[in-house]
Design an enzyme around this catalytic site. Structure first.
Site, short mmCIF file in Angstrom:
data_model
loop_
_atom_site.label_atom_id
_atom_site.label_comp_id
_atom_site.label_asym_id
_atom_site.label_seq_id
_atom_site.Cartn_x
_atom_site.Cartn_y
_atom_site.Cartn_z
N CYS A 1 16.65 3.82 0.22
CA CYS A 1 15.55 3.78 -0.24
C CYS A 1 14.41 3.68 -1.03
CB CYS A 1 15.07 5.21 -0.24
SG CYS A 1 15.45 6.53 1.50
N GLU B 1 -11.43 3.96 3.77
CA GLU B 1 -13.27 5.22 4.63
C GLU B 1 -13.55 4.85 6.31
OE1 GLU B 1 -16.81 2.93 3.15
OE2 GLU B 1 -15.46 1.94 2.50
N TYR C 1 13.24 -1.69 11.84
CA TYR C 1 12.77 -1.21 10.22
C TYR C 1 12.92 -1.82 8.93
CZ TYR C 1 14.53 3.14 8.79
OH TYR C 1 15.06 4.09 8.56
N LYS D 1 15.60 -0.30 -1.72
CA LYS D 1 15.05 -1.06 -1.21
C LYS D 1 13.29 -1.41 -1.91
CE LYS D 1 13.40 0.44 1.66
NZ LYS D 1 12.96 1.76 3.41
N CYS E 1 19.88 7.27 0.66
CA CYS E 1 19.11 6.52 -0.18
C CYS E 1 19.14 6.02 -1.42
CB CYS E 1 18.14 7.98 0.08
SG CYS E 1 16.47 7.80 -0.77
N GLU F 1 11.91 -4.78 6.88
CA GLU F 1 11.41 -5.00 5.27
C GLU F 1 12.03 -5.84 4.77
OE1 GLU F 1 10.71 -0.12 5.44
OE2 GLU F 1 13.13 -0.48 5.17
N HIS G 1 -16.44 4.88 -0.99
CA HIS G 1 -16.37 3.53 -0.84
C HIS G 1 -16.87 2.60 -1.90
CE1 HIS G 1 -18.92 0.03 1.00
NE2 HIS G 1 -19.68 0.24 -0.21
#
Length: 452
Positions: free
Chosen positions: A48, A440, A178, A51, A43, A182, A435
């Site tokens: 992670c 939302e 992924y 990246k 990681c 990515e 909003h």
């Protein structure tokens, strides 16, 4: 009574192993940890963290383009990989030093060397010395897998992508998970001409089909040349790059080829089989719900067990192990309803069941909103975001949430709390919308688009 050198010896200095060692030491255990490369594991050093920093770097062209659409005089020069990479390495050095400080403060003895198992209570270090421990924890993570084929020696993996001296002008990325997706998006954003091959019919297998389709379309619209149902047959070194031959016989040339076709548990050569630890077919260490192997003194956490291969899960497993064995509080790491993010462009956040998995379990309602959000729409972009709720028709519980769009990872962290608490569709409906936001839509979708 047998006297051991340590109460716990951890093999592997990634997130799971470091957390387990530190917490065990805080519980009063005498702990040692061996790491043969750099502290922080996949990681921090080659996953992670670097990246995500590359993701941030790759997003600036879009931000500058949007700034101009909003009235700013904004231009962008060329990307300086060397300048960025120097700062990246400095940040990884800082994080590694922080890991070491935390272990030192907890009183953990660190051996910067390879360690293997000699017997259920002994660890052999690369210098030939042996250390004994009442408990041994394996936390050696995973390693990129590259199949053997003609020219396979010419490829790089997600390990080497962070170590390049210069960015290639063109790259072929092989894989559809992924990591492959990515890096296709990252390198595309940094100005590299990106082609991606995946042997299956659609990328991101295992994720929600509608979200997968949405991301694939967006990647192509952003300039990634994505070929599904495509295999790579061979690679050859040419005078101007690497010549790639695909399954249909077509040939193209690239400056680099990256393989991201999965990762295998990093168990080879650790001595596990020799002492009788049970391994699964893919080399993963078989453990029970408390991360214990069939050898009572040997435990394992993280990607090396191939349960849920995510850094926060490894940390939870390591912490639970330490609390169970040394803290007097038996605790299991939960492996369901884990929020996760895929840092493609656009980003995806997901928690719970896909529509396909939920449909197999019983009647469901599916709520979907796909729309152009305010900020990029004002700048003239056609790309849409996707918001999706999968709801049990009987209990009304929200079984899955799938988001595709900017900040989807941030949103899914909060949504994951509601899903884990068992929120129903009516709980979402009763929540007042913020909003104007993209999020939302999660509480304003009233009519299902389909039922099953």
């Amino acid at each position: 009574m047998t006297a051991f050198d340590y109460d716990l010896f951890v093999i592997g200095g990634g997130s799971g192993g470091v957390r387990a060692g530190r917490i065990a030491a805080e519980h009063g255990a005498k702990v040692a940890l061996a790491e043969e490369y750099r502290m922080g594991g996949t990681c921090v050093i080659r996953g992670c963290v670097p990246k995500k920093l590359m993701v941030y770097a790759s997003e600036y062209p879009d931000q500058v383009r949007d700034a101009a659409a909003y009235g700013w005089e904004a231009t962008l020069g060329a990307f300086d990989w060397g300048r960025f990479h120097g700062k990246l390495e400095a940040e990884l050095d800082r994080l590694e030093a922080a890991y070491r400080r935390n272990l030192d403060r907890a009183g953990v003895k660190v051996f910067d060397t390879r360690a293997t198992l000699a017997d259920p209570h002994s660890v052999k270090l690369a210098d030939g010395s042996t250390k004994t421990a009442k408990h041994i924890l394996i936390a050696t993570g995973g390693w990129p897998f590259v199949p053997d084929f003609p020219g396979s020696d010419l490829v790089i993996t997600s390990n080497e992508i962070f170590k390049l001296d210069a960015l290639p002008k063109s790259i072929l990325i092989v894989g559809g998970g992924y990591i492959a997706c990515e890096f296709s998006c990252i390198l595309n954003g940094l100005g590299v001409d990106v082609t991606q091959f995946y042997r299956g019919p659609q990328i991101l297998r295992g994720f929600d089909d509608e979200a997968r389709d949405h991301i694939a379309d967006a990647m192509r619209a952003r300039g990634v040349t994505l070929h599904t149902d495509t295999v790579l047959r061979k690679l050859e070194r040419g005078p101007d790059g690497i010549k790639a031959t695909s399954g249909d016989g077509s040939i193209a040339q690239y400056d680099a080829v990256m393989y991201a076709t999965g990762r295998h548990p990093n168990t080879a050569g650790l001595g596990l089989e020799e002492i009788g630890v049970t391994l699964r077919e893919n080399g993963a260490i078989a453990v029970d719900e408390y991360s214990q192997t069939n050898i009572p003194s040997v435990f394992a956490v993280g990607d090396v067990t191939d349960r849920v291969n995510l850094t926060p899960v490894a940390i939870r497993e390591g912490h639970a192990f330490a609390d169970t064995v040394f803290g007097g509080t038996p605790r299991k790491a939960e492996h369901d309803l884990i929020p996760s993010a895929v840092f493609t462009q656009p980003e995806m956040g997901t928690v719970g069941l896909t529509e396909e998995a939920a449909r197999a379990q019983g009647p469901i309602e599916v709520y979907v909103a796909a729309f152009r959000p305010m900020q990029p729409m004002f700048a003239g972009h056609a790309e849409k975001v996707l918001m999706k709720l999968v709801v049990c028709a009987d209990t009304r519980r929200v079984l899955g949430v799938h988001l595709v769009g900017d900040h989807a990872g941030e949103m899914i962290q909060m949504v994951g709390i509601a899903v884990r608490m068992g929120a129903t569709k009516e709980d979402f409906d009763r929540t007042v919308a913020v909003h104007p936001t993209m999020a939302e839509e999660l509480v304003t979708m009233k009519t299902p688009v389909r039922t099953a």
